[in-house]
Design an enzyme around this catalytic site. Sequence first.
Site, PDB file in Angstrom:
ATOM      1  N   LEU D  84       6.321   6.073 -12.558  1.00 47.14           N
ATOM      2  CA  LEU D  84       5.550   7.302 -12.406  1.00 47.14           C
ATOM      3  C   LEU D  84       4.554   7.191 -11.258  1.00 47.14           C
ATOM      4  CD1 LEU D  84       5.257   7.345 -16.213  1.00 47.14           C
ATOM      5  CD2 LEU D  84       6.411   9.155 -14.910  1.00 47.14           C
ATOM      6  N   PRO D  85       4.082   8.350 -10.739  1.00 49.54           N
ATOM      7  CA  PRO D  85       3.315   8.293  -9.489  1.00 49.54           C
ATOM      8  C   PRO D  85       1.860   7.832  -9.599  1.00 49.54           C
ATOM      9  CG  PRO D  85       3.790  10.566 -10.105  1.00 49.54           C
ATOM     10  CD  PRO D  85       4.505   9.703 -11.077  1.00 49.54           C
ATOM     11  N   ASN D  89      -0.599  10.110 -14.867  1.00 49.62           N
ATOM     12  CA  ASN D  89       0.766  10.429 -15.331  1.00 49.62           C
ATOM     13  C   ASN D  89       1.246   9.392 -16.325  1.00 49.62           C
ATOM     14  OD1 ASN D  89       1.198  11.080 -11.939  1.00 49.62           O
ATOM     15  ND2 ASN D  89       1.327  12.701 -13.473  1.00 49.62           N
ATOM     16  N   THR D 115       3.005   1.896  -9.990  1.00 51.01           N
ATOM     17  CA  THR D 115       1.889   1.130  -9.425  1.00 51.01           C
ATOM     18  C   THR D 115       0.602   1.809  -9.859  1.00 51.01           C
ATOM     19  OG1 THR D 115       3.159   0.375  -7.531  1.00 51.01           O
ATOM     20  CG2 THR D 115       0.772   0.370  -7.298  1.00 51.01           C
ATOM     21  N   LYS D 190       0.711  -6.996  -6.892  1.00 51.03           N
ATOM     22  CA  LYS D 190       1.120  -5.969  -5.942  1.00 51.03           C
ATOM     23  C   LYS D 190      -0.056  -5.445  -5.130  1.00 51.03           C
ATOM     24  CE  LYS D 190       3.314  -1.810  -4.826  1.00 51.03           C
ATOM     25  NZ  LYS D 190       4.120  -0.655  -5.149  1.00 51.03           N
ATOM     26  N   LYS D 265      -3.349   5.235  -1.313  1.00 50.92           N
ATOM     27  CA  LYS D 265      -3.369   5.192  -2.775  1.00 50.92           C
ATOM     28  C   LYS D 265      -3.491   3.748  -3.283  1.00 50.92           C
ATOM     29  CE  LYS D 265      -0.487   5.175  -6.748  1.00 50.92           C
ATOM     30  NZ  LYS D 265       0.882   4.888  -7.188  1.00 50.92           N
TER      31      LYS D 265
END
Lengths: 317, 317, 317, 317
Positions: D84-85, D89, D115, D190, D265
């Site tokens: 999911l973004p 969400n 992420t 990450k 982001k």
Amino acid sequence: MNILIFIVLKSVCSRAMASKTPVGFIGLGNMGNPMAKNLVKHGYPVIAYDVFPEACKEFQDLGAQVTDSPADVAERADRIITMLPSSPNTIDVYTGANGILKKVKKGSLLIDSSTIDPAVSKELAKAVEKMGAVFMDAPVSGGIGAARAGNLTFMVGGVEQEFDAAKELLTCMGSNVIYCGEVGTGQAAKICNNMLLAISMIGTAEAMNLGIRLGLDPKLLAKILNMSSGRCWSSDTYNPVPGVMEGVPSANNYQGGFGATLMAKDLGLAQISATNTKTPVPLGSQAHQIYRMMCAKGYALKDFSAVFQFLREEETL
Amino acid sequence: MNILIFIVLKSVCSRAMASKTPVGFIGLGNMGNPMAKNLVKHGYPVIAYDVFPEACKEFQDLGAQVTDSPADVAERADRIITMLPSSPNTIDVYTGANGILKKVKKGSLLIDSSTIDPAVSKELAKAVEKMGAVFMDAPVSGGIGAARAGNLTFMVGGVEQEFDAAKELLTCMGSNVIYCGEVGTGQAAKICNNMLLAISMIGTAEAMNLGIRLGLDPKLLAKILNMSSGRCWSSDTYNPVPGVMEGVPSANNYQGGFGATLMAKDLGLAQISATNTKTPVPLGSQAHQIYRMMCAKGYALKDFSAVFQFLREEETL
Amino acid sequence: MNILIFIVLKSVCSRAMASKTPVGFIGLGNMGNPMAKNLVKHGYPVIAYDVFPEACKEFQDLGAQVTDSPADVAERADRIITMLPSSPNTIDVYTGANGILKKVKKGSLLIDSSTIDPAVSKELAKAVEKMGAVFMDAPVSGGIGAARAGNLTFMVGGVEQEFDAAKELLTCMGSNVIYCGEVGTGQAAKICNNMLLAISMIGTAEAMNLGIRLGLDPKLLAKILNMSSGRCWSSDTYNPVPGVMEGVPSANNYQGGFGATLMAKDLGLAQISATNTKTPVPLGSQAHQIYRMMCAKGYALKDFSAVFQFLREEETL
Amino acid sequence: MNILIFIVLKSVCSRAMASKTPVGFIGLGNMGNPMAKNLVKHGYPVIAYDVFPEACKEFQDLGAQVTDSPADVAERADRIITMLPSSPNTIDVYTGANGILKKVKKGSLLIDSSTIDPAVSKELAKAVEKMGAVFMDAPVSGGIGAARAGNLTFMVGGVEQEFDAAKELLTCMGSNVIYCGEVGTGQAAKICNNMLLAISMIGTAEAMNLGIRLGLDPKLLAKILNMSSGRCWSSDTYNPVPGVMEGVPSANNYQGGFGATLMAKDLGLAQISATNTKTPVPLGSQAHQIYRMMCAKGYALKDFSAVFQFLREEETL
């Protein structure tokens, strides 16, 4: 000023002119032009030089003597004011092949109002001293308007005994003449002020922008900041957000005022001084970079408060 | 205040007390303690709660009712003020297992004076509204001294019709109560102000430090900045350089005042708000990092103006 | 190398020595000393000078001629290498009262291996050219160990036709001699590399520190970065976190290596070059400030990878 | 792959399919779509959900079951992958009114490849654990191309005993599946990698830009950096300067690749994690601001290496 007083003053000036010795003026650009005119108004015979001959023409009409080189100015005047755009120009005018130092008379007073690296001012002072003359740095605060109105602020560095002699001339062009200390401290005061100015302007732009995005009315936010500990000249006198104040560049599409490219130049000088003295200036350094990026993105000629516009635009996603 | 006036006031307060309905107060720490006392002085019966029972004891002696949980406070008072150290504490006091929302009465007015993320204020406001009550954020400006003296500044966000009701209580604790807009804008105003404050404080420290290294006298430099465009609250009211001003933390080894760790906290909130709204805050972000590094280097408990000291020390080479 | 080849080589060297013309070497400090020794080893008669006479003594014992000034060196050698700590020293050695230019012979080859402002290199090149001689900048990469082992990297700027002549000498001291372009580009290549190095070292320190605080094992994190897009020399060859690699300064309390104060110096040169060319370098500029702050906080003599330690320490609250 | 092998593989897959239990997949966007297809290819019956019904249609044609909500997926599959973004969400898909947790079966394995903030991963893991199920975070490195080719890298955090079960599924979609430690460490790895990537990309752009302005040839400068200590993935594999490498976004007007807005982001997540853990990240923070400014200036959809272009443009003065 009513007419009577004007006439009296004029006659005072005329009388004074007779007894005043000439003053050299080198660098008749945007700032130097109105400054030199104020010297003329105060009755000083001006010996003028500019690298662009057309810049001198106007002064010829005003009765000034126009010369062919800085050396010529130094031959004819023992008080000289220089107003030049950068360190290399200034070095050249003083120490170049036809520079002031080629013909400077002993005891001359050389006042440099350019904004340059204070380390260069110190070097020039040493070279001037070797010739038996006196050098003072006297950069200005205030733009073209203040230069015309004769109410610049001069920050003066040099031997204290010579300050009164310098002040006599500088008072014709400025309303505020401050003695800052030894040679170079005039420049130091100016670049420290402008570095802090740039930092608080960007800070004001960031705070206003963030507040607006969080739902605050800009005028209300400015009012709150100005009655709180965030208050600064950039928030209460020169607010960068359109609609908050009148009579400032942000009310006029950021035209006029103090261009981003000039601010970038002064921040470059602050950076060089900080590097030379190993002084950490993390925000001053970042402010320099932000004005550099603005210049690279088309804001070079806008007033430096346009940093609000630079930061504000919406993301396209 | 002379004794006579004090007696009159006291009798006024006593009379008022009779008719005043109780006010809940949750969070009796360094700031909450003097704030709640000012409510008591103004004649409000206080229903107190703090996670540390000993913090309540003093209030028991002052006649306040002490309770076992935020829920208990909500059961006995329909106006409640909360003053807590962080977003998670505040969320817990409102929505936790024994939180206010478990027993809040319809129509209650809940005023949160904690400094927290405005997005959290908005979330809490929604949850409170679902229970038929009203939430306002009202963070303060001014430290422990102002809390004691009752002259804090409150920046208030929430439904405008409820502002007068909130103001009635907040006026007992502050001299300045400003309506900022919808819920969250009180927090927004505070964090924008403090972000700009941090930026101009660091900027002042950098400019003063650079000027001193370039040979300027610190008092003279401060004077020049304060009459020029570099002027800001940090330069003219709270100068960070020892010897420039009296009565400020820099005159007292940076003790007292507003600790670096608290400034780092507020800058963290500004950063989170900026990230959430995709607002560029390059200097605010860097200021945050500088206070973070200061905290990591032993300056956590010093006043935030100690950034001058952090940047100043000489290189060993 | 087996012994037979070694003997053959040695006899070649001896033969060569007979026919080799002298090479001047000015600046026999930490780096210059082993570099000059490598010239001696390769059979070049060395004409030595250092501002500290004791630095020359060792070379006298090795059969070198020791002189009294850079001018004397220029009188006796038509190939000269200079290795000096800063721009002002270098300017003085070339243009000072007893500088090289006082007695330089036409056609001489002057190679400056100091790390200085490329703009200064260009100025010196002009002055040298006026005397009918050739100037090349050839700063080195690699520390004292590489200087001793003769495997420095030289980045060379200057007229391309002269590169082979320079390379003949530089090959005695380095394993890598790269032609970069016109005068000044050797310096440019070096400061660009070191600016990027500083940025990626600080970035590695930040990423490792953040990862550790988020619960990652440092060795595992380094492994992940090194197989991903975060990979860089600072993460895979010179990791700043103690315990991740052996044989690097972080494994030895940040002793040895490349001192923070030297990195701060190179970043200062990068900053000056960026300011002069109006190039935005936001992270390079911030890296400079971070090394400046480190030097002010007692890290001047530690290896530059100690930025991990500078950022890591825990807050006291 | 030649046809023969393809047929063999296909028959293997068909056989495997018979015995494989269904896998839920929630979030069929740019990345989720090819990932889920790779699961289908490996013979897993897929139970699909996306908030946009049209995203599911393609999967219906492939034989997947399409459901109406995350809860429905949880009812039919005991292994679920979410992609999911953003954090909100993801929170909604797990804990919302029709979220996974409404109907999750005991012993289910929930793998989140979004992420997001590692603190959110930890919160979700707690909520999942309360329901008797297992949560692992497994964000990916590699873009749409790698997702299609099935060679993503997965960084996995969670209870070690469950890693093999997760790896079985993730191996269908990625060539590299790395166990990082407890829940949240996959995300941590990450965001640390991407923060270092952003820093070294901007650093590379600055160093290349400065070198070019100082007269260096870009290809030569890249070569020098790549054999020196400035070497990094951004300089040797993904160079941001047009003309230096082929097959990278800088060779194609910065199209394709990893958009500036996505980098912004991830840097926002790094910033939030650093703020929460009180970790100083001065360059990471500045990198975040630079990508934020780029997004505000029209670079949102360009590859993140376009920072070279952002910094490069010439001043108009």
